[in-house]
Motif scaffolding. Structure first.
Motif, PDB file in Angstrom:
ATOM      1  N   LYS A  80       0.849  -1.187   0.000  1.00  0.00           N
ATOM      2  CA  LYS A  80       0.000   0.000   0.000  1.00  0.00           C
ATOM      3  C   LYS A  80       0.884   1.235   0.000  1.00  0.00           C
ATOM      4  CE  LYS A  80      -3.466   2.465   2.783  1.00  0.00           C
ATOM      5  NZ  LYS A  80      -4.211   2.477   4.065  1.00  0.00           N
ATOM      6  N   VAL A  81       0.498   2.244  -0.779  1.00  0.00           N
ATOM      7  CA  VAL A  81       1.283   3.481  -0.853  1.00  0.00           C
ATOM      8  C   VAL A  81       0.596   4.556  -0.034  1.00  0.00           C
ATOM      9  CG1 VAL A  81       2.164   5.293  -2.354  1.00  0.00           C
ATOM     10  CG2 VAL A  81       2.206   2.921  -3.114  1.00  0.00           C
ATOM     11  N   ASP A  82       1.371   5.157   0.846  1.00  0.00           N
ATOM     12  CA  ASP A  82       0.859   6.266   1.657  1.00  0.00           C
ATOM     13  C   ASP A  82       1.850   7.413   1.529  1.00  0.00           C
ATOM     14  OD1 ASP A  82      -0.511   7.858   3.397  1.00  0.00           O
ATOM     15  OD2 ASP A  82       0.191   6.855   5.229  1.00  0.00           O
ATOM     16  N   ALA A  83       1.812   8.096   0.370  1.00  0.00           N
ATOM     17  CA  ALA A  83       2.760   9.178   0.108  1.00  0.00           C
ATOM     18  C   ALA A  83       2.399  10.389   0.956  1.00  0.00           C
ATOM     19  CB  ALA A  83       2.742   9.553  -1.371  1.00  0.00           C
ATOM     20  N   PRO A  84       3.354  10.943   1.707  1.00  0.00           N
ATOM     21  CA  PRO A  84       3.061  12.102   2.544  1.00  0.00           C
ATOM     22  C   PRO A  84       2.721  13.327   1.708  1.00  0.00           C
ATOM     23  CG  PRO A  84       5.427  11.696   2.460  1.00  0.00           C
ATOM     24  CD  PRO A  84       4.777  10.545   1.772  1.00  0.00           C
ATOM     25  N   ALA A  85       1.798  14.116   2.203  1.00  0.00           N
ATOM     26  CA  ALA A  85       1.450  15.365   1.518  1.00  0.00           C
ATOM     27  C   ALA A  85       2.644  16.303   1.544  1.00  0.00           C
ATOM     28  CB  ALA A  85       0.242  16.019   2.200  1.00  0.00           C
ATOM     29  N   LYS A  86       2.952  16.861   0.396  1.00  0.00           N
ATOM     30  CA  LYS A  86       4.114  17.738   0.307  1.00  0.00           C
ATOM     31  C   LYS A  86       3.712  19.176   0.562  1.00  0.00           C
ATOM     32  CE  LYS A  86       6.795  14.812  -2.737  1.00  0.00           C
ATOM     33  NZ  LYS A  86       7.631  14.739  -3.936  1.00  0.00           N
ATOM     34  N   SER A  87       4.556  19.865   1.324  1.00  0.00           N
ATOM     35  CA  SER A  87       4.283  21.253   1.659  1.00  0.00           C
ATOM     36  C   SER A  87       4.354  22.123   0.419  1.00  0.00           C
ATOM     37  CB  SER A  87       5.300  21.746   2.692  1.00  0.00           C
ATOM     38  OG  SER A  87       5.184  23.131   2.877  1.00  0.00           O
ATOM     39  N   GLU A  88       3.458  23.082   0.330  1.00  0.00           N
ATOM     40  CA  GLU A  88       3.457  24.007  -0.792  1.00  0.00           C
ATOM     41  C   GLU A  88       4.419  25.165  -0.568  1.00  0.00           C
ATOM     42  OE1 GLU A  88       1.754  23.669  -3.697  1.00  0.00           O
ATOM     43  OE2 GLU A  88       1.263  21.691  -2.946  1.00  0.00           O
ATOM     44  N   ALA A  89       4.948  25.290   0.649  1.00  0.00           N
ATOM     45  CA  ALA A  89       5.820  26.420   0.965  1.00  0.00           C
ATOM     46  C   ALA A  89       7.107  26.350   0.161  1.00  0.00           C
ATOM     47  CB  ALA A  89       6.137  26.428   2.461  1.00  0.00           C
ATOM     48  N   ASN A  90       7.482  27.461  -0.414  1.00  0.00           N
ATOM     49  CA  ASN A  90       8.745  27.623  -1.138  1.00  0.00           C
ATOM     50  C   ASN A  90       8.884  26.737  -2.365  1.00  0.00           C
ATOM     51  OD1 ASN A  90       9.721  29.477   0.783  1.00  0.00           O
ATOM     52  ND2 ASN A  90      10.331  27.795   2.127  1.00  0.00           N
ATOM     53  N   VAL A  91       7.791  26.122  -2.819  1.00  0.00           N
ATOM     54  CA  VAL A  91       7.862  25.281  -4.008  1.00  0.00           C
ATOM     55  C   VAL A  91       7.763  26.179  -5.240  1.00  0.00           C
ATOM     56  CG1 VAL A  91       6.719  23.473  -5.326  1.00  0.00           C
ATOM     57  CG2 VAL A  91       6.883  23.288  -2.852  1.00  0.00           C
ATOM     58  N   ILE A  92       8.691  25.982  -6.174  1.00  0.00           N
ATOM     59  CA  ILE A  92       8.664  26.778  -7.388  1.00  0.00           C
ATOM     60  C   ILE A  92       7.449  26.372  -8.217  1.00  0.00           C
ATOM     61  CG2 ILE A  92       9.834  27.179  -9.590  1.00  0.00           C
ATOM     62  CD1 ILE A  92      12.468  26.991  -8.152  1.00  0.00           C
ATOM     63  N   LYS A  93       6.619  27.325  -8.532  1.00  0.00           N
ATOM     64  CA  LYS A  93       5.444  27.068  -9.354  1.00  0.00           C
ATOM     65  C   LYS A  93       5.474  28.001 -10.551  1.00  0.00           C
ATOM     66  CE  LYS A  93       3.333  23.960  -6.860  1.00  0.00           C
ATOM     67  NZ  LYS A  93       3.124  22.612  -7.347  1.00  0.00           N
ATOM     68  N   GLY A  94       5.186  27.465 -11.703  1.00  0.00           N
ATOM     69  CA  GLY A  94       5.205  28.274 -12.908  1.00  0.00           C
ATOM     70  C   GLY A  94       3.812  28.706 -13.320  1.00  0.00           C
ATOM     71  N   LYS A  95       3.787  29.479 -14.374  1.00  0.00           N
ATOM     72  CA  LYS A  95       2.535  29.978 -14.921  1.00  0.00           C
ATOM     73  C   LYS A  95       1.991  28.971 -15.917  1.00  0.00           C
ATOM     74  CE  LYS A  95       0.747  33.834 -17.685  1.00  0.00           C
ATOM     75  NZ  LYS A  95       1.128  35.062 -18.421  1.00  0.00           N
ATOM     76  N   GLN A  96       0.778  28.570 -15.727  1.00  0.00           N
ATOM     77  CA  GLN A  96       0.184  27.567 -16.606  1.00  0.00           C
ATOM     78  C   GLN A  96      -0.034  28.127 -18.003  1.00  0.00           C
ATOM     79  OE1 GLN A  96      -3.301  25.792 -14.953  1.00  0.00           O
ATOM     80  NE2 GLN A  96      -3.988  24.919 -16.878  1.00  0.00           N
ATOM     81  N   ILE A  97       0.197  27.285 -19.018  1.00  0.00           N
ATOM     82  CA  ILE A  97      -0.086  27.664 -20.399  1.00  0.00           C
ATOM     83  C   ILE A  97      -1.363  26.947 -20.820  1.00  0.00           C
ATOM     84  CG2 ILE A  97       0.774  27.754 -22.756  1.00  0.00           C
ATOM     85  CD1 ILE A  97       3.558  27.449 -21.724  1.00  0.00           C
ATOM     86  N   PRO A  98      -2.421  27.694 -21.116  1.00  0.00           N
ATOM     87  CA  PRO A  98      -3.675  27.048 -21.520  1.00  0.00           C
ATOM     88  C   PRO A  98      -3.459  26.118 -22.712  1.00  0.00           C
ATOM     89  CG  PRO A  98      -4.015  29.397 -21.137  1.00  0.00           C
ATOM     90  CD  PRO A  98      -2.533  29.160 -21.092  1.00  0.00           C
ATOM     91  N   GLY A  99      -4.012  24.927 -22.613  1.00  0.00           N
ATOM     92  CA  GLY A  99      -3.942  23.981 -23.719  1.00  0.00           C
ATOM     93  C   GLY A  99      -2.804  22.991 -23.627  1.00  0.00           C
ATOM     94  N   ILE A 100      -1.798  23.249 -22.778  1.00  0.00           N
ATOM     95  CA  ILE A 100      -0.678  22.329 -22.636  1.00  0.00           C
ATOM     96  C   ILE A 100      -0.888  21.501 -21.380  1.00  0.00           C
ATOM     97  CG2 ILE A 100       1.811  22.084 -22.362  1.00  0.00           C
ATOM     98  CD1 ILE A 100       2.195  24.587 -23.956  1.00  0.00           C
ATOM     99  N   GLN A 101      -1.000  20.203 -21.551  1.00  0.00           N
ATOM    100  CA  GLN A 101      -1.404  19.347 -20.445  1.00  0.00           C
ATOM    101  C   GLN A 101      -0.235  18.834 -19.612  1.00  0.00           C
ATOM    102  OE1 GLN A 101      -4.484  19.512 -19.947  1.00  0.00           O
ATOM    103  NE2 GLN A 101      -4.857  20.475 -21.932  1.00  0.00           N
ATOM    104  N   ASN A 102       0.832  18.410 -20.238  1.00  0.00           N
ATOM    105  CA  ASN A 102       1.968  17.841 -19.521  1.00  0.00           C
ATOM    106  C   ASN A 102       3.266  18.406 -20.075  1.00  0.00           C
ATOM    107  OD1 ASN A 102       0.756  15.452 -17.803  1.00  0.00           O
ATOM    108  ND2 ASN A 102      -0.242  15.387 -19.804  1.00  0.00           N
TER     109      ASN A 102
END
Length: 379
Positions: A80-102
């Motif tokens: 069974k996998v119980d992956a810990p929730a990762k903190s959102e603090a200080n995580v680099i997040k980019g700007k989403q481009i509409p239409g690009i999925q992955n």
């Protein structure tokens, strides 16, 4: 033979739990053990969601019980996998481009390991599978994608989208492509500082009419530097693929590349490692394998770092020739190279699907099945 629960637990105490220095019984990973005659069921919880980690855990438990308790025991392992929730603090997040999925970053710690060649072949293989694909050549100082796609004389045209003028990517083999190579002369060196290079990349990302894409592949420059950070600050990267050759010098840098993506402040999932130039096969002796750069070095590194191993690619002349003439080797139908690239690409897609199922999204996720991996164009 009748198995004893205590004997099973004692055997499992010899297996280390990854990360905390305890064995898997002390750490609480083993949640239950049930024995009945020569059968044993082991329930275990792990924190790594990758298929490789699950399989490795299952095999290790079965092997240990067979060696230390009873070699003919019928062992069933429920992971069974119980992956810990990762903190959102200080995580680099980019700007989403509409239409690009992955968005997949293809990286290498060292230059010359075939990262751009692998990127080009992954892209055309994804397109053959029916996916909508784009490639961003982010190797500002050594752009090679225009040559590999036979479009070095092409130039992106301007189109109007929602009242704004944007660049239309050059397209060949069903892949949309943008590269700094389209805007410089063949003999012109790009002598830019980091901020200027980052600005050029942002223009190719956000001022381009990419349209709807299932996958955008980003061919990163070698190393771990300013361009990499700029890309990860600009875009929500779905995951990273690291390319390496088998020898120790390349593996040392590949390890740093994996570590860069896994830093807490960056937190980009590593989809796996591809071993390029794994062995040499001469055309006149197609069944022979010569391990010029060492044997399975990248595969062993993937095992050590507990990241998926996506596959091996041989060192053969036709891959180089195909890249030089602008027709990626994966387009060579009914060849072992085509099969190699198809298998690796399917593994990449499987890891993307798994990553999107198991981890918090960095973007809007649309791919949820492997249906697109058939050689049928999607409608």
């Amino acid at each position: 033979m009748k198995l004893n629960k205590q004997d099973i637990l004692k055997a499992l105490e010899t297996i280390s739990a990854p990360g905390d220095g305890q064995n898997m019984v002390e750490s609480g990973a083993v949640t239950n053990v049930v024995t009945f005659a020569d059968e044993v069921i082991v329930d275990i919880t792990i924190t790594n969601p990758s298929l490789q980690a699950k399989k490795k855990t299952e095999v290790e438990i079965m092997k240990t019980i067979h060696e230390k308790v009873y070699e003919k025991a019928k062992v069933k392992v429920n992971v069974k996998v119980d992956a810990p929730a990762k903190s959102e603090a200080n995580v680099i997040k980019g700007k989403q481009i509409p239409g690009i999925q992955n968005i997949i970053a293809v990286a290498s710690g060292k230059g010359g390991v075939g990262k751009s060649t692998v990127t080009a072949n992954l892209a055309v293989t994804l397109a053959k599978m029916g996916f909508k694909v784009g490639v961003l050549d982010a190797d500002i100082y050594g752009p090679s994608m225009p040559i590999m796609f036979d479009v070095e004389l092409e130039r992106p045209l301007a189109v109007t989208v929602d009242g704004k003028s944007k660049m239309r990517p050059v397209e060949n083999y069903g892949v949309k492509l943008l590269s700094i190579g389209f805007f410089t002369k063949p003999d012109q060196a790009v002598v830019w500082r980091g901020p200027m290079a980052a600005k050029a990349l942002n223009q190719m990302i956000f001022d381009a009419a990419w349209g709807d894409l299932d996958f955008m592949l980003i061919d990163l420059p070698p190393g771990t530097g300013d361009i990499h950070l700029s890309i990860m600050q600009s875009l929500p990267i779905t995951g990273a693929v690291v390319v390496s050759t088998p020898q120790n010098v390349a593996l040392a840098d590949a390890k740093k590349g994996v570590a860069m993506f896994q830093q807490e402040s960056i937190n980009v999932p590593v989809l796996g490692i591809i071993e390029n130039m794994a062995y040499f096969t001469p055309a006149e002796l197609p069944e022979n394998k010569y391990y010029i750069f060492g044997k399975e070095g990248a595969k062993n590194l993937a095992d050590d770092l507990d990241v998926p191993f996506l596959g091996q690619l041989p060192l053969v002349q036709s891959i180089r020739e195909a890249g030089d003439v602008g027709r990626p080797a994966a387009l060579q139908t009914a060849t072992t190279l085509e099969q190699d690239f198809e298998k690796i690409t399917q593994n990449v897609v499987e890891e993307v699907v798994r990553r999107n199922d198991d981890l918090p999204p960095t973007e809007a996720i649309k791919i949820t099945t492997m249906a697109g991996c058939s050689a049928v164009n999607k409608k």
